[in-house]
Design an enzyme around this catalytic site. Structure first.
Site, PDB file in Angstrom:
ATOM      1  N   HIS A 101       0.847  -1.193   0.000  1.00  0.00           N
ATOM      2  CA  HIS A 101       0.000   0.000   0.000  1.00  0.00           C
ATOM      3  C   HIS A 101       0.879   1.238   0.000  1.00  0.00           C
ATOM      4  O   HIS A 101       1.824   1.338   0.802  1.00  0.00           O
ATOM      5  CB  HIS A 101      -0.904   0.031   1.238  1.00  0.00           C
ATOM      6  CG  HIS A 101      -1.599   1.354   1.442  1.00  0.00           C
ATOM      7  ND1 HIS A 101      -1.356   2.157   2.533  1.00  0.00           N
ATOM      8  CD2 HIS A 101      -2.502   2.013   0.666  1.00  0.00           C
ATOM      9  CE1 HIS A 101      -2.090   3.250   2.450  1.00  0.00           C
ATOM     10  NE2 HIS A 101      -2.800   3.195   1.328  1.00  0.00           N
ATOM     11  N   SER A 102       0.631   2.170  -0.908  1.00  0.00           N
ATOM     12  CA  SER A 102       1.296   3.464  -0.915  1.00  0.00           C
ATOM     13  C   SER A 102       2.821   3.292  -0.988  1.00  0.00           C
ATOM     14  O   SER A 102       3.326   2.745  -1.978  1.00  0.00           O
ATOM     15  CB  SER A 102       0.862   4.264   0.324  1.00  0.00           C
ATOM     16  OG  SER A 102       1.211   5.617   0.208  1.00  0.00           O
ATOM     17  N   LEU A 103       3.581   3.723   0.007  1.00  0.00           N
ATOM     18  CA  LEU A 103       5.024   3.494   0.009  1.00  0.00           C
ATOM     19  C   LEU A 103       5.334   2.014  -0.179  1.00  0.00           C
ATOM     20  O   LEU A 103       6.263   1.650  -0.909  1.00  0.00           O
ATOM     21  CB  LEU A 103       5.640   3.994   1.322  1.00  0.00           C
ATOM     22  CG  LEU A 103       7.093   3.582   1.582  1.00  0.00           C
ATOM     23  CD1 LEU A 103       8.032   4.176   0.552  1.00  0.00           C
ATOM     24  CD2 LEU A 103       7.522   3.966   2.998  1.00  0.00           C
ATOM     25  N   ALA A 105       3.640  -0.154  -1.816  1.00  0.00           N
ATOM     26  CA  ALA A 105       3.433  -0.492  -3.224  1.00  0.00           C
ATOM     27  C   ALA A 105       4.620  -0.037  -4.063  1.00  0.00           C
ATOM     28  O   ALA A 105       5.070  -0.741  -4.976  1.00  0.00           O
ATOM     29  CB  ALA A 105       2.144   0.139  -3.726  1.00  0.00           C
ATOM     30  N   HIS A 260      -7.438   6.975   0.150  1.00  0.00           N
ATOM     31  CA  HIS A 260      -6.121   6.343   0.015  1.00  0.00           C
ATOM     32  C   HIS A 260      -5.981   5.095   0.883  1.00  0.00           C
ATOM     33  O   HIS A 260      -5.329   4.136   0.498  1.00  0.00           O
ATOM     34  CB  HIS A 260      -5.053   7.376   0.382  1.00  0.00           C
ATOM     35  CG  HIS A 260      -3.651   6.920   0.185  1.00  0.00           C
ATOM     36  ND1 HIS A 260      -3.170   6.457  -1.022  1.00  0.00           N
ATOM     37  CD2 HIS A 260      -2.600   6.859   1.057  1.00  0.00           C
ATOM     38  CE1 HIS A 260      -1.888   6.131  -0.895  1.00  0.00           C
ATOM     39  NE2 HIS A 260      -1.521   6.366   0.356  1.00  0.00           N
TER      40      HIS A 260
END
Length: 284
Positions: A101-103, A105, A260
């Site tokens: 997720h996010s970072l 990913a 997000h």
């Protein structure tokens, strides 16, 4: 997925990481990577809804219950990627999948592009490539980052008199989350100190990066990925506005309602993400 969540610590030699284990020991091996300033509780709603997978959800270095890097060290993307490879070595996993997720990913894409032979599948949530910059800004960015490092440590971490105050601060962070999500992250991210509570995370995580990749360098990681990849795009998240980037990605993409942290903010969002990932991981 049922059963208790197992808590473990992984000594990698250069740093000790904490992790939570979900799912059957003989399930498809998956390493889960959370976002910036979050922790492995990012997956406590999603992971129990996934089937047939063995998830090792890490607290990345400097986050949650994991150790911090030594003085003088940094938190670059490639440092996280190396940590993941060391975790896989520790677990005896030659080939494994990544869920980020996010970072997390972004780190997953970097790693899958760097060592494509090691990664079986990529399951990404509202994150894909690192922020980029033009090469003409390289020296200026480096100087800014070096000055920030020199100033680091002169400002103490905030201390919250009550746990609820810390939760409310996290709700209003750089990326807002629901109260329930903030509470879940606080369970693993807060520590008691004189006067109240503060976040365990290493304050160096907020320092600017000394080096950013160019657009072409970032895309070189995407081009080398050899495994199936699915990207969840949150309708009210951080990627949805980057249509040019999304159009050039060779990944299966699903846009889902939510922000997000759609996989953590509520059970409905976690179920929608789980439906997509269960189909994705079930493909032979």
């Amino acid at each position: 997925m049922t059963g208790p969540i197992e808590q473990v610590r992984l000594n990698l030699g250069h740093v000790e990481l904490a992790a939570q284990l979900f799912g059957p020991a003989d399930g498809r091996p998956v390493i889960a990577l959370h976002g910036w300033l979050d922790n492995s509780n990012s997956f406590v709603r999603l992971a129990p809804k996934l089937t047939g997978v063995r998830i090792v959800a890490l607290d990345l270095a400097g986050h949650g219950l994991s150790g911090h890097r030594p003085p003088g060290a940094s938190y670059a993307l490639w440092d996280y990627a190396f940590d993941v490879l060391k975790v896989a070595e520790h677990l005896g996993w030659e080939r494994f999948s990544l869920m980020g997720h996010s970072l997390g990913a972004i780190v997953s894409v970097v790693l899958a592009g760097a060592v494509p032979e090691r990664i079986a599948r990529l399951a990404l949530i509202d994150g894909v490539v690192p922020p980029t910059a033009g090469v003409e800004d390289t020296a200026e960015r480096m100087g800014m980052a070096l000055q920030a490092q020199l100033r680091h440590g002169k400002k103490p971490k905030p201390v919250y008199a009550a746990l609820e105050q810390a939760v409310e601060a996290r709700m209003k962070g750089v990326v807002a989350v629901s109260r329930e999500a903030a509470g879940l992250l606080a369970q693993r991210g807060l520590e008691a100190v004189p006067g109240g509570f503060t976040w365990r995370s290493d304050s160096r995580l907020t320092l600017p990066s000394a080096l950013r990749l160019s657009d072409e360098q970032a895309q070189s990681f995407v081009r080398r990925i050899a495994c199936p990849a699915q990207l969840i795009v949150a309708a009210d998240g951080m990627l949805v506005r980057h249509t040019a980037l999304l159009e050039q990605l060779p990944f299966e993409q699903k846009q889902l309602p939510g922000g997000h942290h759609l996989h953590l903010n509520d059970e409905a969002g976690a179920s929608l993400v789980a439906d997509c990932f269960n189909r994705f991981f079930a493909i032979p």
